[in-house]
Design an enzyme around this catalytic site. Sequence first.
Site, PDB file in Angstrom:
ATOM      1  N   ASP A  63       8.392  -1.785   5.578  1.00 34.96           N
ATOM      2  CA  ASP A  63       7.655  -1.845   4.321  1.00 34.96           C
ATOM      3  C   ASP A  63       8.063  -0.644   3.447  1.00 34.96           C
ATOM      4  O   ASP A  63       9.256  -0.412   3.253  1.00 34.96           O
ATOM      5  CB  ASP A  63       6.149  -1.908   4.628  1.00 34.96           C
ATOM      6  CG  ASP A  63       5.293  -2.194   3.410  1.00 34.96           C
ATOM      7  OD1 ASP A  63       5.165  -3.376   3.048  1.00 34.96           O
ATOM      8  OD2 ASP A  63       4.749  -1.244   2.825  1.00 34.96           O
ATOM      9  N   HIS A 111       0.650  -7.903  -5.087  1.00 34.31           N
ATOM     10  CA  HIS A 111       0.129  -6.550  -5.217  1.00 34.31           C
ATOM     11  C   HIS A 111       1.108  -5.599  -5.889  1.00 34.31           C
ATOM     12  O   HIS A 111       0.702  -4.544  -6.391  1.00 34.31           O
ATOM     13  CB  HIS A 111      -0.252  -6.006  -3.841  1.00 34.31           C
ATOM     14  CG  HIS A 111       0.881  -5.937  -2.871  1.00 34.31           C
ATOM     15  ND1 HIS A 111       1.442  -7.056  -2.299  1.00 34.31           N
ATOM     16  CD2 HIS A 111       1.568  -4.876  -2.356  1.00 34.31           C
ATOM     17  CE1 HIS A 111       2.411  -6.696  -1.473  1.00 34.31           C
ATOM     18  NE2 HIS A 111       2.524  -5.388  -1.508  1.00 34.31           N
ATOM     19  N   TYR A 141       4.400   2.514  -5.580  1.00 30.87           N
ATOM     20  CA  TYR A 141       4.641   1.330  -6.398  1.00 30.87           C
ATOM     21  C   TYR A 141       4.862   1.714  -7.854  1.00 30.87           C
ATOM     22  O   TYR A 141       5.732   1.142  -8.536  1.00 30.87           O
ATOM     23  CB  TYR A 141       3.462   0.362  -6.271  1.00 30.87           C
ATOM     24  CG  TYR A 141       3.305  -0.189  -4.874  1.00 30.87           C
ATOM     25  CD1 TYR A 141       3.891  -1.392  -4.498  1.00 30.87           C
ATOM     26  CD2 TYR A 141       2.576   0.505  -3.902  1.00 30.87           C
ATOM     27  CE1 TYR A 141       3.763  -1.898  -3.218  1.00 30.87           C
ATOM     28  CE2 TYR A 141       2.443   0.017  -2.610  1.00 30.87           C
ATOM     29  CZ  TYR A 141       3.038  -1.186  -2.275  1.00 30.87           C
ATOM     30  OH  TYR A 141       2.920  -1.666  -0.987  1.00 30.87           O
ATOM     31  N   HIS A 201       4.269 -10.055   8.678  1.00 31.54           N
ATOM     32  CA  HIS A 201       4.844  -8.879   8.031  1.00 31.54           C
ATOM     33  C   HIS A 201       4.810  -7.641   8.927  1.00 31.54           C
ATOM     34  O   HIS A 201       5.736  -6.830   8.910  1.00 31.54           O
ATOM     35  CB  HIS A 201       4.069  -8.596   6.734  1.00 31.54           C
ATOM     36  CG  HIS A 201       4.473  -7.343   6.038  1.00 31.54           C
ATOM     37  ND1 HIS A 201       5.757  -7.118   5.583  1.00 31.54           N
ATOM     38  CD2 HIS A 201       3.755  -6.229   5.726  1.00 31.54           C
ATOM     39  CE1 HIS A 201       5.811  -5.929   4.997  1.00 31.54           C
ATOM     40  NE2 HIS A 201       4.619  -5.372   5.080  1.00 31.54           N
TER      41      HIS A 201
END
Length: 304
Positions: free
Chosen positions: A117, A165, A226, A283
């Site tokens: 991730d 997201h 992000y 995931h």
Amino acid sequence: MTSAPPVRDLPDLLLHDLEGFTHRWVDADGVRLHAVEGGRPDGPVVVLLAGFPQTWWAWRGVMTRLAGRCRVIALDLPGQGHSERPEGSYDTHTVAARVDAAVRALDVSDYWLAGHDVGAWVAFSLALGFADRLHGVALLDAGIPGITLPDAVPTDPDRAWKTWHFAFHLVPDLPEVLLAGREREYVGWFLEAKSHSPGTFDDAELDHYAAAVAAEGGLRASLAYYRHAAESARRNHEALDRRHVRVPVLGISSSHGSIPDMAASLRPWADDVTGVVVPDAGHFIPDEQPDAVAAALARFVLGG
């Protein structure tokens, strides 16, 4: 070894112990990072990076399985777990430099790297900037900015739930307003919805990861990765304009993950890419199938 005092300002965040492993805090370019180290002292060094919304604890099952053959170091990224939550940029090249500084502080001259991730975002950038320090890098189910991340969030409901997201976290202020005090519900949704097997995470694990995000600076830092993803993508491509990833790359996908074929997505950017698909996993592959992940990493690192 250059050490730093433990982070003492997270009294409500449990510090998990893992048999055979030791907690360390090191100075990484002025930022205190938390590392958990153990395994075979004379074995090849494998460094592990977790992603959102987790901490180093996500790797515990893999760590114990590699410990007999490798020296294993799991790091909390800046802003994650028991590491410091600095102000400033969380673009993955800035973070990669801090991760490599932490590994240097642990007296490691060269190593293998695996990231899941957001940890894979950092690992990819580190492979671009510190190839001379790496033997190889494994990247697990990650939409890496500018690399494996789709150009647009899909609107098909069967796919949109996996990546929605990314856009939400970019909105100024709104995520903080909606999530403050609701970290348990938010973190729980990710861990439960994106796992293929029900019950992968028990209540204690959900509580731990939620507490890490809720701890002072945790939500800000989580969102910052992000919010600085565009800069991460820009710097990735700036580096790729000079050279491809030169170290061997292992793309680890899962049967029910976010990126169907990590290896195929990475081949345009790296010279030596192999891939493996882990069955019966969503995931969160290291949690769901630690045996398979440890076996894939052992083959990558040790051969055979």
